[in-house]
Scaffold this active site. Structure first.
Site, PDB file in Angstrom:
ATOM      1  CB  CYS A  95      -6.092  -0.393   4.458  1.00 13.04           C
ATOM      2  SG  CYS A  95      -5.726   0.264   2.813  1.00 13.04           S
ATOM      3  NE  ARG A 113      -0.710   5.093   8.684  1.00 14.78           N
ATOM      4  CZ  ARG A 113      -1.992   4.948   9.030  1.00 14.78           C
ATOM      5  NH1 ARG A 113      -2.361   5.173  10.289  1.00 14.78           N
ATOM      6  NH2 ARG A 113      -2.882   4.578   8.120  1.00 14.78           N
ATOM      7  CG  ASP A 139      -0.695   4.156   5.292  1.00 15.35           C
ATOM      8  OD1 ASP A 139       0.244   4.584   5.986  1.00 15.35           O
ATOM      9  OD2 ASP A 139      -1.889   4.246   5.639  1.00 15.35           O
ATOM     10  CG  HIS A 169      -1.902  -0.895   6.007  1.00  9.69           C
ATOM     11  ND1 HIS A 169      -2.607   0.035   6.742  1.00  9.69           N
ATOM     12  CD2 HIS A 169      -1.838  -0.405   4.748  1.00  9.69           C
ATOM     13  CE1 HIS A 169      -2.939   1.051   5.956  1.00  9.69           C
ATOM     14  NE2 HIS A 169      -2.491   0.802   4.739  1.00  9.69           N
ATOM     15  CB  CYS A 190      -0.908  -0.012   1.232  1.00 14.56           C
ATOM     16  SG  CYS A 190      -2.056   1.392   1.305  1.00 14.56           S
TER      17      CYS A 190
END
Length: 210
Positions: free
Chosen positions: A100, A45, A43, A97, A41
């Site tokens: 999400c 993080r 993202d 994750h 992803c």
């Protein structure tokens, strides 16, 4: 944080690497031989190298919103082709994750305007397949996390349906496919699905003349 701070951080990081290991960049620039392709992803993080404690050069990375594998995505197809046929990776990992935002957005009826709507549609399709199971989960967070897992599973299966993977399976007995879900709250990776080379899939998607 201003963008100039990123450049300052880069210089400090580079100096530290050379101080700790004078040949670090010499080795890094010489050759790229990763054994893993990571489809994760976007993202911020969920950085692949950090959460697996690997070094630069060990993982070839492709990222998009909600780690989706779409057979019409030329970008992903090019990355996959290069990783499998040029780099000869041994493993392809789809890592989602929990919590999400892309998965959560796909569970709503919100209009995110044309481009995001088209992308999130891929995850909505996963929800439709498992709607009975998901609708039976009363807790919203638990429902989101379960869709994260199911989405990972479906994206791994989408990989297995691609001729690039099937051709490598047939002729070189690689790569292994893995589906994982990373926990933002505890940092642990939860294995969801593993497919060995030549794993059985729906015959409709199997190519005969590879």
């Amino acid at each position: 944080m201003e963008f100039k701070k990123l450049l300052e951080n880069n210089r400090a990081w580079a100096r530290l690497r050379v101080k700790e290991d004078p040949d670090f960049f010499k080795r890094l620039s010489a050759l790229q031989q990763p054994e893993f392709l990571w489809i994760g992803c976007s993202d911020s993080r969920v950085p692949a190298n950090q959460i697996t404690d690997t070094h630069p050069g060990e993982i070839f990375v492709h990222r998009n919103i909600a780690n989706v594998v779409v057979h019409t995505d030329v970008n992903l197809s090019a990355v996959l082709d290069y990783a499998v046929n040029i780099l000869k990776v041994k493993h392809v990992i789809v890592c989602g994750h929990y919590g999400c935002g892309g998965v959560r957005a796909a569970m709503t009826r919100t209009d995110y305007k044309p481009i995001l709507n088209k992308w999130l549609r891929n995850i909505k399709d996963v929800y439709r397949i498992y709607q009975e199971e998901l609708d039976a989960i009363a807790d919203e967070e638990a429902r989101v996390d379960r869709l994260v897992e199911l989405n990972v599973r479906e994206q791994v299966m989408n990989l297995a349906k691609m001729s690039t993977i099937q051709r490598a399976w047939k002729h070189e007995k690689r790569p292994h496919l893995h589906g994982w879900a990373y926990g933002l709250k505890d940092g642990y990776i939860n294995p969801i699905l593993d497919l060995e080379p030549g794993a059985a899939i729906d015959p409709l998607y199997e190519y005969e003349d590879l």
